[in-house]
Design a protein around this motif. Structure first.
Motif, PDB file in Angstrom:
ATOM      1  N   ARG A  14       0.852  -1.193   0.000  1.00 20.46           N
ATOM      2  CA  ARG A  14       0.000   0.000   0.000  1.00 20.46           C
ATOM      3  C   ARG A  14       0.882   1.236   0.000  1.00 20.46           C
ATOM      4  NH1 ARG A  14      -3.448   1.015   4.248  1.00 20.46           N
ATOM      5  NH2 ARG A  14      -4.392   2.617   3.004  1.00 20.46           N
ATOM      6  N   ILE A  15       1.748   1.318  -0.977  1.00 30.51           N
ATOM      7  CA  ILE A  15       2.646   2.455  -1.102  1.00 30.51           C
ATOM      8  C   ILE A  15       2.007   3.459  -2.067  1.00 30.51           C
ATOM      9  CG2 ILE A  15       4.739   1.181  -0.524  1.00 30.51           C
ATOM     10  CD1 ILE A  15       5.296   0.860  -3.483  1.00 30.51           C
ATOM     11  N   PRO A  16       2.402   4.715  -2.001  1.00 31.16           N
ATOM     12  CA  PRO A  16       1.796   5.732  -2.863  1.00 31.16           C
ATOM     13  C   PRO A  16       1.852   5.390  -4.360  1.00 31.16           C
ATOM     14  CG  PRO A  16       3.094   6.791  -1.171  1.00 31.16           C
ATOM     15  CD  PRO A  16       3.347   5.307  -1.051  1.00 31.16           C
ATOM     16  N   GLN A  20      -1.500   5.331  -6.531  1.00 26.56           N
ATOM     17  CA  GLN A  20      -1.646   6.206  -7.697  1.00 26.56           C
ATOM     18  C   GLN A  20      -1.834   5.393  -8.980  1.00 26.56           C
ATOM     19  OE1 GLN A  20      -2.116   9.386  -7.674  1.00 26.56           O
ATOM     20  NE2 GLN A  20      -2.196   9.599  -9.874  1.00 26.56           N
ATOM     21  N   GLY A  21      -1.108   4.297  -9.118  1.00 22.14           N
ATOM     22  CA  GLY A  21      -1.267   3.452 -10.299  1.00 22.14           C
ATOM     23  C   GLY A  21      -2.663   2.860 -10.386  1.00 22.14           C
ATOM     24  N   LEU A  22      -3.208   2.443  -9.256  1.00 20.47           N
ATOM     25  CA  LEU A  22      -4.572   1.907  -9.251  1.00 20.47           C
ATOM     26  C   LEU A  22      -5.585   3.001  -9.541  1.00 20.47           C
ATOM     27  CD1 LEU A  22      -6.440  -0.488  -8.867  1.00 20.47           C
ATOM     28  CD2 LEU A  22      -6.456   0.005  -6.413  1.00 20.47           C
ATOM     29  N   ARG A  23      -5.346   4.204  -9.006  1.00 19.65           N
ATOM     30  CA  ARG A  23      -6.261   5.318  -9.281  1.00 19.65           C
ATOM     31  C   ARG A  23      -6.337   5.588 -10.789  1.00 19.65           C
ATOM     32  NH1 ARG A  23      -4.687   8.957  -5.699  1.00 19.65           N
ATOM     33  NH2 ARG A  23      -6.535   8.718  -4.424  1.00 19.65           N
ATOM     34  N   LEU A  24      -5.187   5.614 -11.449  1.00 21.92           N
ATOM     35  CA  LEU A  24      -5.173   5.850 -12.900  1.00 21.92           C
ATOM     36  C   LEU A  24      -5.819   4.699 -13.663  1.00 21.92           C
ATOM     37  CD1 LEU A  24      -1.575   7.319 -13.275  1.00 21.92           C
ATOM     38  CD2 LEU A  24      -3.756   8.558 -13.364  1.00 21.92           C
ATOM     39  N   ALA A  25      -5.556   3.471 -13.224  1.00 14.85           N
ATOM     40  CA  ALA A  25      -6.131   2.304 -13.893  1.00 14.85           C
ATOM     41  C   ALA A  25      -7.649   2.285 -13.777  1.00 14.85           C
ATOM     42  CB  ALA A  25      -5.536   1.023 -13.307  1.00 14.85           C
ATOM     43  N   VAL A  26      -8.172   2.648 -12.614  1.00 16.42           N
ATOM     44  CA  VAL A  26      -9.629   2.667 -12.419  1.00 16.42           C
ATOM     45  C   VAL A  26     -10.256   3.791 -13.237  1.00 16.42           C
ATOM     46  CG1 VAL A  26     -11.452   3.076 -10.713  1.00 16.42           C
ATOM     47  CG2 VAL A  26      -9.576   1.533 -10.172  1.00 16.42           C
ATOM     48  N   ARG A  49      -8.235  -4.673  -3.531  1.00 17.23           N
ATOM     49  CA  ARG A  49      -9.497  -4.477  -2.817  1.00 17.23           C
ATOM     50  C   ARG A  49      -9.291  -3.644  -1.551  1.00 17.23           C
ATOM     51  NH1 ARG A  49     -11.432  -9.823  -1.501  1.00 17.23           N
ATOM     52  NH2 ARG A  49      -9.448 -10.632  -2.211  1.00 17.23           N
ATOM     53  N   ARG A  50      -8.178  -3.851  -0.873  1.00 14.75           N
ATOM     54  CA  ARG A  50      -7.868  -3.074   0.332  1.00 14.75           C
ATOM     55  C   ARG A  50      -7.684  -1.594  -0.013  1.00 14.75           C
ATOM     56  NH1 ARG A  50      -3.604  -5.887   2.029  1.00 14.75           N
ATOM     57  NH2 ARG A  50      -4.894  -7.276   3.266  1.00 14.75           N
ATOM     58  N   ILE A  51      -6.966  -1.303  -1.096  1.00 11.83           N
ATOM     59  CA  ILE A  51      -6.774   0.087  -1.530  1.00 11.83           C
ATOM     60  C   ILE A  51      -8.107   0.700  -1.949  1.00 11.83           C
ATOM     61  CG2 ILE A  51      -5.741   1.553  -3.313  1.00 11.83           C
ATOM     62  CD1 ILE A  51      -3.315  -0.345  -3.274  1.00 11.83           C
ATOM     63  N   ASP A  55      -8.625   3.566   0.720  1.00 17.59           N
ATOM     64  CA  ASP A  55      -8.154   4.824   0.149  1.00 17.59           C
ATOM     65  C   ASP A  55      -9.176   5.502  -0.761  1.00 17.59           C
ATOM     66  OD1 ASP A  55      -5.552   4.693   1.356  1.00 17.59           O
ATOM     67  OD2 ASP A  55      -5.076   3.117  -0.083  1.00 17.59           O
ATOM     68  N   PHE A  56     -10.010   4.709  -1.440  1.00 17.82           N
ATOM     69  CA  PHE A  56     -10.961   5.295  -2.385  1.00 17.82           C
ATOM     70  C   PHE A  56     -12.401   5.247  -1.892  1.00 17.82           C
ATOM     71  CE2 PHE A  56      -7.959   3.684  -5.955  1.00 17.82           C
ATOM     72  CZ  PHE A  56      -7.032   4.642  -5.624  1.00 17.82           C
ATOM     73  N   ASN A  57     -12.643   4.641  -0.719  1.00 21.72           N
ATOM     74  CA  ASN A  57     -13.984   4.531  -0.135  1.00 21.72           C
ATOM     75  C   ASN A  57     -14.974   3.798  -1.035  1.00 21.72           C
ATOM     76  OD1 ASN A  57     -13.292   5.855   2.245  1.00 21.72           O
ATOM     77  ND2 ASN A  57     -13.606   7.842   1.288  1.00 21.72           N
TER      78      ASN A  57
END
Length: 68
Positions: A14-16, A20-26, A49-51, A55-57
């Motif tokens: 759960r590193i930044p 950030q990579g998951l945020r862009l992918a989603v 799933r944890r992120i 982090d994204f609610n």
């Protein structure tokens, strides 16, 4: 090891950079499953799933934004 690390490999998941990579992918593919995002980012599906939840609610099973 800290609770945020992967005990098998010893690397932090759960590193930044992963968040950030998951945020862009989603944002690019919002209908893609968590398992497919995990495979593309080369991190575990549980971490994705944890992120998504912490982090994204997002609700992990439906990927809907939690209404607060």
């Amino acid at each position: 090891m800290s609770p945020e690390s992967n005990t098998e490999s010893g690397r932090y998941v759960r590193i930044p950079e992963n968040i950030q990579g998951l945020r862009l992918a989603v944002q690019r593919s919002p209908s893609r499953s968590a398992v497919r995002h995990a495979a593309a980012l080369r991190i575990s599906d549980r971490t994705v799933r944890r992120i998504l939840h912490k982090d994204f609610n997002f609700i992990p099973t439906r990927f809907k934004l939690l209404s607060c």
